[in-house]
Design a protein around this motif. Sequence first.
Motif, mmCIF file in Angstrom:
data_model
loop_
_atom_site.group_PDB
_atom_site.id
_atom_site.type_symbol
_atom_site.label_atom_id
_atom_site.label_comp_id
_atom_site.label_asym_id
_atom_site.label_seq_id
_atom_site.Cartn_x
_atom_site.Cartn_y
_atom_site.Cartn_z
ATOM 1 N N ASN A 197 0.827 -1.208 0.000
ATOM 2 C CA ASN A 197 0.000 0.000 0.000
ATOM 3 C C ASN A 197 0.859 1.254 0.000
ATOM 4 O OD1 ASN A 197 -2.507 -1.258 -0.054
ATOM 5 N ND2 ASN A 197 -2.652 -1.386 2.168
ATOM 6 N N LYS A 198 1.923 1.237 0.772
ATOM 7 C CA LYS A 198 2.809 2.396 0.857
ATOM 8 C C LYS A 198 3.505 2.639 -0.472
ATOM 9 C CE LYS A 198 6.608 4.292 3.586
ATOM 10 N NZ LYS A 198 5.951 5.599 3.754
ATOM 11 N N VAL A 199 4.057 1.579 -1.063
ATOM 12 C CA VAL A 199 4.760 1.703 -2.342
ATOM 13 C C VAL A 199 3.819 2.166 -3.450
ATOM 14 C CG1 VAL A 199 5.795 0.334 -4.201
ATOM 15 C CG2 VAL A 199 6.654 0.117 -1.866
ATOM 16 N N LEU A 200 2.638 1.571 -3.526
ATOM 17 C CA LEU A 200 1.710 1.898 -4.605
ATOM 18 C C LEU A 200 1.084 3.277 -4.420
ATOM 19 C CD1 LEU A 200 0.024 -1.597 -5.092
ATOM 20 C CD2 LEU A 200 1.845 -0.552 -6.457
ATOM 21 N N ALA A 201 0.920 3.698 -3.172
ATOM 22 C CA ALA A 201 0.389 5.042 -2.929
ATOM 23 C C ALA A 201 1.370 6.118 -3.376
ATOM 24 C CB ALA A 201 0.071 5.211 -1.440
ATOM 25 N N GLU A 202 2.652 5.790 -3.363
ATOM 26 C CA GLU A 202 3.685 6.744 -3.772
ATOM 27 C C GLU A 202 3.925 6.716 -5.280
ATOM 28 O OE1 GLU A 202 6.952 5.398 -1.471
ATOM 29 O OE2 GLU A 202 6.280 6.353 0.392
ATOM 30 N N SER A 203 3.251 5.816 -5.987
ATOM 31 C CA SER A 203 3.467 5.642 -7.423
ATOM 32 C C SER A 203 2.338 6.283 -8.225
ATOM 33 C CB SER A 203 3.542 4.143 -7.774
ATOM 34 O OG SER A 203 4.537 3.490 -7.023
ATOM 35 N N THR A 204 2.701 6.909 -9.327
ATOM 36 C CA THR A 204 1.687 7.366 -10.279
ATOM 37 C C THR A 204 1.476 6.271 -11.318
ATOM 38 O OG1 THR A 204 3.411 8.417 -11.617
ATOM 39 C CG2 THR A 204 2.291 9.792 -9.983
ATOM 40 N N LEU A 205 0.248 6.110 -11.758
ATOM 41 C CA LEU A 205 -0.092 5.003 -12.659
ATOM 42 C C LEU A 205 -0.723 5.522 -13.950
ATOM 43 C CD1 LEU A 205 -1.663 2.688 -9.925
ATOM 44 C CD2 LEU A 205 0.664 2.572 -10.834
ATOM 45 N N ASN A 206 -0.257 6.686 -14.380
ATOM 46 C CA ASN A 206 -0.887 7.332 -15.535
ATOM 47 C C ASN A 206 -0.432 6.773 -16.869
ATOM 48 O OD1 ASN A 206 -2.230 9.074 -13.750
ATOM 49 N ND2 ASN A 206 -0.497 10.494 -13.730
ATOM 50 N N THR A 207 0.776 6.250 -16.928
ATOM 51 C CA THR A 207 1.306 5.755 -18.192
ATOM 52 C C THR A 207 1.752 4.309 -18.035
ATOM 53 O OG1 THR A 207 3.607 6.380 -17.733
ATOM 54 C CG2 THR A 207 2.169 8.078 -18.693
ATOM 55 N N VAL A 208 2.041 3.673 -19.179
ATOM 56 C CA VAL A 208 2.549 2.304 -19.145
ATOM 57 C C VAL A 208 3.856 2.246 -18.358
ATOM 58 C CG1 VAL A 208 3.468 0.435 -20.561
ATOM 59 C CG2 VAL A 208 1.433 1.674 -21.320
ATOM 60 N N GLU A 209 4.715 3.247 -18.549
ATOM 61 C CA GLU A 209 5.992 3.278 -17.839
ATOM 62 C C GLU A 209 5.774 3.417 -16.333
ATOM 63 O OE1 GLU A 209 5.285 5.016 -20.498
ATOM 64 O OE2 GLU A 209 6.709 4.271 -22.016
#
Length: 286
Positions: A197-209
């Motif tokens: 949850n911590k790692v994914l909350a800090e990640s943007t998921l707007n692009t394939v990269e």
Amino acid sequence: DDETAIEAGLLVPGRDGRQPFSRFRDRLMFPIWDQGGRVIGFGGRLLADGVRAPRYLNSPETALFSKRNTLYGAHLAAKAAKESASIIVVEGYTDCISLFQHGIENVVASLGTAFTEQQARWLARLAEKIIIAFDADAAGEAATLRSLDMLAELGMRVAVVTMAPGQDPDEFVRQQGPDRFRAAVGTAVPLTEYKLNKVLAESTLNTVEDRARAVERAVAIVGRLESAVEREGYIHFIAERCGVTPESVRAELLRTHANLTKSGGPGHTPEKNRHNNKGFPRRDNE
């Protein structure tokens, strides 16, 4: 006498021939006990505002007091922890006191430092499950992650209570009551899920990269799990959160393990990092 008080950490030697002075002057005092209920040191909370001094101050290391071997309230928590097979770990003295006063007795507090192996082993003897309830702020999260790693390495089941930003267990139980706190403990998030949850909350998921980088960071956590069932469950968890297929997460997990095996990456030692033909850590019966 002054010499004994200095040795016990109650007085600080004066400079240039001056008289010793109190280490804990102008502080609210918290006795610290050993596991047998004997006072071995003190914690002091600064009462005055605007003073250039640590807010909390513990006794120094002495013949009696060692922070590495001590958890606040351990002598009171032991019975309840054994009965419930779980123990709650908080950061502060007042958190521990407040929970205990509200009838939650299987609780201890750290002494302002990251967990030591000695503390972790004592917790493991008392309970099967450790619930971390540190303050919901940046410093608390950093301490939580250090503690989770230490406890997990000893094979304990670890979970984390999530609280509102800026809230601590003392505020939680006083504002919402012990039943709500017990409910929060009952729904505490397992170690791996907390980290994901911590790692994914800090990640943007707007692009394939973006999604690729998020999956790469997430599988680095899942790859440390020994249970194939847990790995498979978290593969689907990551896939759903990142908007990708479970097959792509599984492939990334295999690729990451293969790279770590070749490079001797984190956790890779000749004794510990033996892998089966699927790239996952080999169990003793394989």
